[in-house]
Design a protein around this motif. Structure first.
Motif, PDB file in Angstrom:
ATOM      1  N   TYR A  78       7.230  -4.215  -4.824  1.00 13.22           N
ATOM      2  CA  TYR A  78       7.063  -3.111  -5.879  1.00 13.22           C
ATOM      3  C   TYR A  78       6.386  -3.743  -7.227  1.00 13.22           C
ATOM      4  O   TYR A  78       5.483  -3.106  -7.698  1.00 13.22           O
ATOM      5  N   ALA A  79       6.628  -4.978  -7.455  1.00  7.62           N
ATOM      6  CA  ALA A  79       5.740  -5.618  -8.300  1.00  7.62           C
ATOM      7  C   ALA A  79       4.335  -5.603  -7.866  1.00  7.62           C
ATOM      8  O   ALA A  79       3.421  -5.523  -8.845  1.00  7.62           O
ATOM      9  N   ALA A  80       4.175  -6.022  -6.736  1.00 12.58           N
ATOM     10  CA  ALA A  80       2.804  -6.328  -6.152  1.00 12.58           C
ATOM     11  C   ALA A  80       2.050  -4.748  -6.045  1.00 12.58           C
ATOM     12  O   ALA A  80       0.863  -4.747  -6.522  1.00 12.58           O
ATOM     13  N   ALA A  81       2.970  -3.852  -5.812  1.00 17.22           N
ATOM     14  CA  ALA A  81       2.403  -2.294  -5.989  1.00 17.22           C
ATOM     15  C   ALA A  81       1.831  -1.856  -7.142  1.00 17.22           C
ATOM     16  O   ALA A  81       0.810  -1.391  -7.426  1.00 17.22           O
ATOM     17  N   GLU A 120       1.023  -1.216   0.074  1.00 22.36           N
ATOM     18  CA  GLU A 120       0.173  -0.073   0.098  1.00 22.36           C
ATOM     19  C   GLU A 120       0.957   1.191  -0.106  1.00 22.36           C
ATOM     20  O   GLU A 120       0.662   2.267  -0.524  1.00 22.36           O
ATOM     21  N   ALA A 121       1.744   1.454   0.944  1.00 18.85           N
ATOM     22  CA  ALA A 121       2.841   2.440   0.974  1.00 18.85           C
ATOM     23  C   ALA A 121       3.427   2.757  -0.145  1.00 18.85           C
ATOM     24  O   ALA A 121       3.478   3.730  -0.836  1.00 18.85           O
ATOM     25  N   ILE A 122       4.071   1.661  -0.912  1.00 19.97           N
ATOM     26  CA  ILE A 122       4.579   1.903  -2.276  1.00 19.97           C
ATOM     27  C   ILE A 122       3.746   2.426  -3.201  1.00 19.97           C
ATOM     28  O   ILE A 122       4.083   3.248  -4.072  1.00 19.97           O
ATOM     29  N   ALA A 123       2.366   1.746  -3.406  1.00 18.59           N
ATOM     30  CA  ALA A 123       1.351   2.327  -4.500  1.00 18.59           C
ATOM     31  C   ALA A 123       1.067   3.488  -4.283  1.00 18.59           C
ATOM     32  O   ALA A 123       0.851   4.360  -5.166  1.00 18.59           O
ATOM     33  N   LEU A 124       0.776   3.882  -3.041  1.00 17.77           N
ATOM     34  CA  LEU A 124       0.604   5.514  -2.506  1.00 17.77           C
ATOM     35  C   LEU A 124       1.457   6.411  -3.001  1.00 17.77           C
ATOM     36  O   LEU A 124       1.489   7.399  -3.678  1.00 17.77           O
TER      37      LEU A 124
END
Lengths: 327, 327
Positions: free
Chosen positions: B315-318, A280-284
């Motif tokens: 990272y890939a998951a994000a 979640e943190a990386i996606a945000l």
């Protein structure tokens, strides 16, 4: 072994070699990988991909407490005890307020002297300042680097101020909260929600006046907490880290908690929750960067001017901004 | 006039009528609109759209300072002075630590007594706690409500702890920082970066010992700051709010700063920057909600389990998570 700060790696073709060298135990490779993690380098996704197979091999132990309770000394002695059991040990000392990245802080310099020549110990100071997402963004990656380098245990030490102590709990398998008698910590612990995050309380400086009262206060608070049958009951351990007393008791409490985690499938649950938070943190962060790139352009400026003069409202403008992210 | 907390409005067809009534000066309508803003109600975009045409009509003045410097008293006297000039005044008292929303805090109850029956004054306490984005998300909307209700000046009062004081500056046209002699505030001000946000320093309780030293300290710090020609130089005003002394000087400093803002096109620049920050915060909130809805589903849980067991990296998951936002 202290890991020095190094310059970032710019070429992505260096990554597989670096990971291979870190796997082989080269401390300079470990150092460069953590520097990449700290700097949020663009090769980071590649580093993460290369390290993924080694995830979950280490037990992650968080240590937190107010300044002056003896975190560095306790960490130092714990490292010694873990080494005596044959473990490879990684230490990440997180200083949320330090503007310096990658350099050893004074506490480490002192602590280091005991382990500086031991190839089975990696010690690294990190700053969480300036990191979007703070601890939660960079530290899990640094833990992965140390796992990749073969550490069996990774100690993550944070100063217990603000959010850091709650964050350290979210990334640790086992969280130690250090207190010292006469610092009013027991009362503050309740306020700050520490009771919820502590798996083990270490009452350090147990030769000081007031230690019995402090232990009694904590045990009273623990007794007040409601627990389902089988649920973990926080342990309270006395120690005098400066004289290396009580360290085996701390190690035993960590082992006991680890056993409990595994018996109740709690280790898997915690690690999946941690991975979810990390994703979640990386996606945000990715989305924030995309918005940031719109900010540098004219789109956001144009929308802001329209909102400022009342031609549109901020919600409609935000919808437009979000729509532009996808295009 | 104190605005009581009210229940949220659930039906979007009520919004145009509510805004119309708030425009006509109905304090209950104003109260309900601010409650909508505080609760992040789903009709909020509609409220914002209805209020957009009235944006930018009020001067927004931020007041911040440590507990005990006399913020409530100063606000109270400033309201009196602004009323004497014929202004309609809104007051938003933000308590970042209060778990209560919508209710009057003690300071307001005391302060209220002077203005409780004045239909030209709206006073409202807000909590920023629990709000994603804190002050920066909810307060600009509340300011818009008060602008829509015809306020010429909106005072936003925050306790100067943590981030709140920096946030208040980001949404105010003019920021007052209150200090009191002998509180060591001048030194702390530098640390906390207050020097950068203060347009006017008010040294309150100026009948106390040490006032000269405090004023000298602040002026020394101001003198050290580098300023381009024509740039605003923070003013230092002495006051004894409890005796209503120095209030006209504060009002004059606010007016002077307002003139400077307009002369240098800085008012437009600040408001556009504020609108941009607001749009960004709302956009990020939207994206966070979308990620949250994925969290409630199985997608994130599945990805997290894969990361936890080393089958993929975060990272890939994000990236996968972000891709799912668009679909």
């Amino acid at each position: 072994m202290t890991i020095p700060a190094t310059g970032p790696v710019r070429r992505s073709r260096d990554v597989p070699l670096l990971v291979e060298r870190a796997r082989a135990g080269d401390p300079r490779a470990v150092a460069r990988l953590i520097t990449l993690v700290e700097s949020g380098d663009e090769v980071l996704p590649q580093v993460a991909a290369a390290l993924a197979p080694y995830a979950g091999h280490a037990q992650v132990v968080g240590l937190t407490g107010s300044p002056g309770v003896g975190k560095s000394t306790t960490t130092n002695e714990l490292v010694r005890a873990l080494r005596a059991r044959g473990h490879r040990v990684g230490v990440l000392a997180i200083d949320p307020s330090s503007p310096f990245t990658g350099g050893a802080i004074l506490g480490d310099r002192v602590r280091m002297q005991d382990h500086a020549t031991d190839p089975g110990v990696y010690i690294r100071s990190m700053s969480s300042r300036g990191h979007l997402g703070g601890l939660s963004a960079a530290t899990p990656q640094a833990v992965r680097v140390l796992e990749g380098a073969g550490c069996d245990v990774v100690l993550v030490e944070t100063v217990g101020v603000g959010q850091a102590e709650v964050e350290v709990a979210s990334l640790a398998d086992t969280t130690l909260v250090l207190l010292a008698p006469g610092m009013g910590d027991a009362i503050q612990a309740v306020k700050a929600g520490i009771l919820e995050i502590a798996d083990v309380f270490v009452v350090n400086k147990a030769d000081r006046d007031g230690v019995d009262a402090t232990v009694r206060d904590i045990q009273g608070m623990i007794a007040l907490g409601e627990r389902a049958p089988g649920e973990w009951r926080p342990q309270v351990v006395r120690a005098i880290a400066a004289r290396a007393e009580g360290i085996d008791d701390i190690a035993a409490a960590i082992d006991k908690h680890r056993d409990w985690l595994e018996r109740h499938d709690e280790l898997r649950r915690r690690r999946e929750a941690r991975a979810a938070a990390e994703i979640e943190a990386i996606a945000l962060g990715t989305l924030r960067n995309r918005i940031g790139s719109l900010r540098d352009g004219t789109q956001l400026a144009t929308l802001a001017a329209q909102v400022a003069k009342g031609a549109t409202d901020p919600y409609a403008a935000a919808d437009e901004l979000v729509a532009q992210l996808g295009s």
